[in-house]
Design a protein around this motif. Structure first.
Motif, mmCIF file in Angstrom:
data_model
loop_
_atom_site.group_PDB
_atom_site.id
_atom_site.type_symbol
_atom_site.label_atom_id
_atom_site.label_comp_id
_atom_site.label_asym_id
_atom_site.label_seq_id
_atom_site.Cartn_x
_atom_site.Cartn_y
_atom_site.Cartn_z
ATOM 1 N N GLN A 1 -50.147 -15.280 -64.926
ATOM 2 C CA GLN A 1 -50.310 -14.582 -65.794
ATOM 3 C C GLN A 1 -50.215 -15.982 -67.431
ATOM 4 O O GLN A 1 -49.767 -16.639 -67.088
ATOM 5 C CB GLN A 1 -49.293 -13.664 -67.215
ATOM 6 N N THR A 2 -51.203 -16.409 -67.928
ATOM 7 C CA THR A 2 -51.549 -17.561 -68.502
ATOM 8 C C THR A 2 -51.961 -16.912 -70.235
ATOM 9 O O THR A 2 -52.665 -15.825 -70.401
ATOM 10 C CB THR A 2 -52.435 -18.438 -68.425
ATOM 11 N N SER A 3 -51.011 -17.912 -71.157
ATOM 12 C CA SER A 3 -51.595 -17.270 -72.415
ATOM 13 C C SER A 3 -52.020 -18.727 -73.362
ATOM 14 O O SER A 3 -50.931 -19.452 -72.852
ATOM 15 C CB SER A 3 -50.339 -15.747 -73.473
ATOM 16 N N ALA A 4 -51.799 -18.546 -74.609
ATOM 17 C CA ALA A 4 -52.619 -19.921 -75.898
ATOM 18 C C ALA A 4 -51.711 -19.392 -77.024
ATOM 19 O O ALA A 4 -52.287 -18.367 -77.582
ATOM 20 C CB ALA A 4 -53.955 -20.221 -74.987
ATOM 21 N N SER A 5 -50.929 -20.269 -77.342
ATOM 22 C CA SER A 5 -50.919 -19.822 -78.985
ATOM 23 C C SER A 5 -50.819 -21.049 -80.045
ATOM 24 O O SER A 5 -50.758 -22.369 -79.302
ATOM 25 C CB SER A 5 -49.963 -18.899 -79.150
ATOM 26 N N THR A 6 -50.860 -21.023 -81.592
ATOM 27 C CA THR A 6 -50.701 -22.171 -82.459
ATOM 28 C C THR A 6 -49.538 -21.384 -83.420
ATOM 29 O O THR A 6 -50.025 -20.570 -83.774
ATOM 30 C CB THR A 6 -52.278 -22.477 -82.772
ATOM 31 N N HIS A 7 -49.009 -22.373 -83.404
ATOM 32 C CA HIS A 7 -47.374 -22.143 -84.062
ATOM 33 C C HIS A 7 -47.474 -23.856 -84.658
ATOM 34 O O HIS A 7 -47.974 -24.544 -84.987
ATOM 35 C CB HIS A 7 -47.545 -21.180 -83.515
ATOM 36 N N ASN A 8 -46.587 -23.399 -85.595
ATOM 37 C CA ASN A 8 -45.220 -24.505 -86.615
ATOM 38 C C ASN A 8 -44.481 -25.369 -86.225
ATOM 39 O O ASN A 8 -44.009 -25.675 -87.002
ATOM 40 C CB ASN A 8 -45.931 -24.576 -88.302
ATOM 41 N N MET A 9 -43.723 -24.487 -84.561
ATOM 42 C CA MET A 9 -42.902 -24.830 -84.202
ATOM 43 C C MET A 9 -42.691 -26.096 -83.421
ATOM 44 O O MET A 9 -43.370 -25.641 -81.922
ATOM 45 C CB MET A 9 -42.217 -24.009 -83.890
ATOM 46 N N LYS A 10 -42.222 -26.927 -83.386
ATOM 47 C CA LYS A 10 -41.946 -28.067 -82.186
ATOM 48 C C LYS A 10 -40.935 -27.484 -81.488
ATOM 49 O O LYS A 10 -39.925 -27.241 -81.961
ATOM 50 C CB LYS A 10 -42.661 -29.049 -82.468
ATOM 51 N N ARG A 11 -41.055 -27.118 -79.869
ATOM 52 C CA ARG A 11 -39.593 -27.318 -79.310
ATOM 53 C C ARG A 11 -39.091 -28.257 -78.513
ATOM 54 O O ARG A 11 -39.776 -28.839 -77.803
ATOM 55 C CB ARG A 11 -39.992 -25.734 -78.428
ATOM 56 N N TYR A 12 -37.760 -27.685 -78.763
ATOM 57 C CA TYR A 12 -36.988 -28.605 -77.223
ATOM 58 C C TYR A 12 -36.239 -27.946 -76.499
ATOM 59 O O TYR A 12 -35.808 -27.263 -77.177
ATOM 60 C CB TYR A 12 -35.972 -29.659 -77.653
ATOM 61 N N GLN A 13 -35.848 -28.510 -75.300
ATOM 62 C CA GLN A 13 -35.219 -27.973 -74.469
ATOM 63 C C GLN A 13 -34.384 -28.499 -73.885
ATOM 64 O O GLN A 13 -34.819 -29.742 -73.027
ATOM 65 C CB GLN A 13 -36.285 -26.711 -73.978
ATOM 66 N N SER B 1 -35.929 -24.745 -81.951
ATOM 67 C CA SER B 1 -37.872 -25.605 -82.400
ATOM 68 C C SER B 1 -37.372 -25.797 -83.775
ATOM 69 O O SER B 1 -36.289 -25.610 -84.832
ATOM 70 C CB SER B 1 -38.040 -23.889 -82.612
ATOM 71 N N GLU B 2 -38.417 -27.086 -84.046
ATOM 72 C CA GLU B 2 -38.617 -27.580 -85.657
ATOM 73 C C GLU B 2 -39.448 -27.355 -86.623
ATOM 74 O O GLU B 2 -40.263 -27.123 -85.491
ATOM 75 C CB GLU B 2 -37.801 -29.190 -85.184
ATOM 76 N N ARG B 3 -39.502 -27.128 -87.121
ATOM 77 C CA ARG B 3 -40.778 -26.690 -88.204
ATOM 78 C C ARG B 3 -41.378 -27.150 -88.187
ATOM 79 O O ARG B 3 -40.837 -29.228 -89.143
ATOM 80 C CB ARG B 3 -40.137 -25.864 -89.472
ATOM 81 N N VAL B 4 -42.928 -27.586 -88.493
ATOM 82 C CA VAL B 4 -43.800 -29.042 -88.622
ATOM 83 C C VAL B 4 -44.820 -28.635 -89.295
ATOM 84 O O VAL B 4 -44.623 -27.521 -90.063
ATOM 85 C CB VAL B 4 -44.261 -29.873 -87.528
ATOM 86 N N LYS B 5 -45.475 -29.829 -90.012
ATOM 87 C CA LYS B 5 -45.928 -29.268 -91.081
ATOM 88 C C LYS B 5 -47.536 -28.889 -90.337
ATOM 89 O O LYS B 5 -48.546 -28.200 -90.794
ATOM 90 C CB LYS B 5 -46.834 -30.834 -92.046
ATOM 91 N N GLY B 6 -47.914 -29.590 -89.101
ATOM 92 C CA GLY B 6 -49.202 -29.906 -89.014
ATOM 93 C C GLY B 6 -49.367 -27.998 -87.968
ATOM 94 O O GLY B 6 -48.213 -27.520 -87.634
ATOM 95 N N ALA B 7 -50.299 -27.923 -86.885
ATOM 96 C CA ALA B 7 -50.000 -26.916 -85.623
ATOM 97 C C ALA B 7 -49.872 -27.437 -84.728
ATOM 98 O O ALA B 7 -50.682 -28.487 -84.623
ATOM 99 C CB ALA B 7 -51.839 -26.396 -85.769
ATOM 100 N N VAL B 8 -49.664 -26.854 -83.769
ATOM 101 C CA VAL B 8 -48.857 -27.188 -83.100
ATOM 102 C C VAL B 8 -49.529 -26.225 -81.908
ATOM 103 O O VAL B 8 -48.992 -24.321 -81.880
ATOM 104 C CB VAL B 8 -47.355 -26.913 -82.492
ATOM 105 N N SER B 9 -49.787 -26.368 -80.450
ATOM 106 C CA SER B 9 -50.906 -25.528 -79.717
ATOM 107 C C SER B 9 -49.937 -25.291 -78.290
ATOM 108 O O SER B 9 -48.861 -26.522 -77.725
ATOM 109 C CB SER B 9 -51.890 -25.798 -79.425
ATOM 110 N N GLN B 10 -49.406 -24.373 -77.965
ATOM 111 C CA GLN B 10 -48.674 -23.775 -76.580
ATOM 112 C C GLN B 10 -49.599 -23.458 -75.906
ATOM 113 O O GLN B 10 -50.098 -22.318 -75.439
ATOM 114 C CB GLN B 10 -47.405 -23.305 -77.362
ATOM 115 N N GLN B 11 -49.426 -23.174 -74.776
ATOM 116 C CA GLN B 11 -49.926 -23.056 -73.494
ATOM 117 C C GLN B 11 -48.514 -22.366 -72.339
ATOM 118 O O GLN B 11 -47.610 -22.955 -72.302
ATOM 119 C CB GLN B 11 -50.853 -23.727 -72.915
#
Length: 264
Positions: A219-231, A194-204
């Motif tokens: 089941q589904t969920s959505a959130s907004t945070h400031n981390m961009k993820r790589y897997q 996970s990489e911290r970014v300045k803007g908001a990142v939406s995740q579903q």
């Protein structure tokens, strides 16, 4: 009468001689076939031993991760290592040292780190080649793989010669196969950075949960945070004739350490 007795004795003697002769021939055939098959199996075993005599270690990443360049003050990493395999490992310290050697500061507080590295070691141990390739192709979160069972394929054999050949061949293969075996060991690890970014990142997030044998719950969920993820998934393997786990493990660990630290 005497002539008949002599003829009967002669026939009996001849029959006994032929019986002994046939037994001798059968014994010679069995010995010859077994010797030939042992020789052929020995040649195959020798070829295998020579071909795989050197340790072959490979480490592959299912997908490449490109992290954005950051200034020196942002080179901070929080590391979380998990091991859900059945082997006891202590690889976390090696990974921390390797990343620190690249100029990164290892943070103990995830909220202060620019990068968050999470790794889970799924499988460590023997594996066959097809299962190893399947685990790599599955990628992050896929099936970790396992030992594939071989199938014994055979047909009916007619005649004593074929039966003798089959038994002799099986014995030869068993004897020499127990001495020369190509062994694969693997280490399969899922990685999330996970990489911290300045803007908001939406995740579903979406998942399906099984309910019994014929129904599922989604089941589904959505959130907004400031981390961009790589897997990604990292598969390390070691192969050699009669390879022991104690010899393979340091190379598997080093392959994982090099691959993870090379991402930063």
């Amino acid at each position: 009468v005497n002539m008949r007795h002599q003829q009967t004795a002669c026939v009996s003697t001849t029959t006994s001689y032929l019986g002994s002769f046939n037994q001798t021939v059968i014994f010679i055939v069995i010995a010859s076939v077994f010797g030939a098959l042992m020789l052929l199996s020995g040649c195959a075993a020798t070829t295998t031993a020579i071909r795989y005599s050197d340790l072959d270690v490979q480490t592959k990443m299912s997908t490449t991760i490109f992290l954005e360049p950051v200034p020196p003050e942002a080179k901070t990493v929080f590391i979380q290592m998990r091991n859900t395999s059945d082997k006891q490992l202590n690889i976390g310290a090696q990974i921390r040292q390797a990343i620190a050697a690249k100029g990164y500061k290892i943070e103990t507080d995830p909220t202060k780190a620019h990068y968050i590295l999470q790794a889970n070691i799924l499988q460590v141990g023997k594996i066959d080649q097809s299962a190893l390739e399947s685990a790599y192709m599955a990628g992050f979160g896929g099936v970790a793989g396992g030992a594939a069972a071989g199938a014994l394929v055979g047909g009916s054999r007619a005649g004593a010669g074929a039966l003798v050949g089959g038994l002799a061949g099986g014995a030869a293969e068993t004897i020499l196969g127990s001495l020369v075996k190509v062994v694969n060991f693997s280490m399969i690890t899922d990685i999330q950075i996970s990489e911290r970014v300045k803007g908001a990142v939406s995740q579903q997030f979406k998942s399906s949960l099984k309910q019994g044998a014929s129904s599922t719950t989604t089941q589904t969920s959505a959130s907004t945070h400031n981390m961009k993820r790589y897997q990604t998934r990292i598969v390390s393997s070691a192969r050699k004739v009669n390879l022991e786990f104690a010899e393979a493990l340091p190379h598997l660990e080093q392959g994982l350490v090099n691959s993870i630290s090379g991402t930063f």
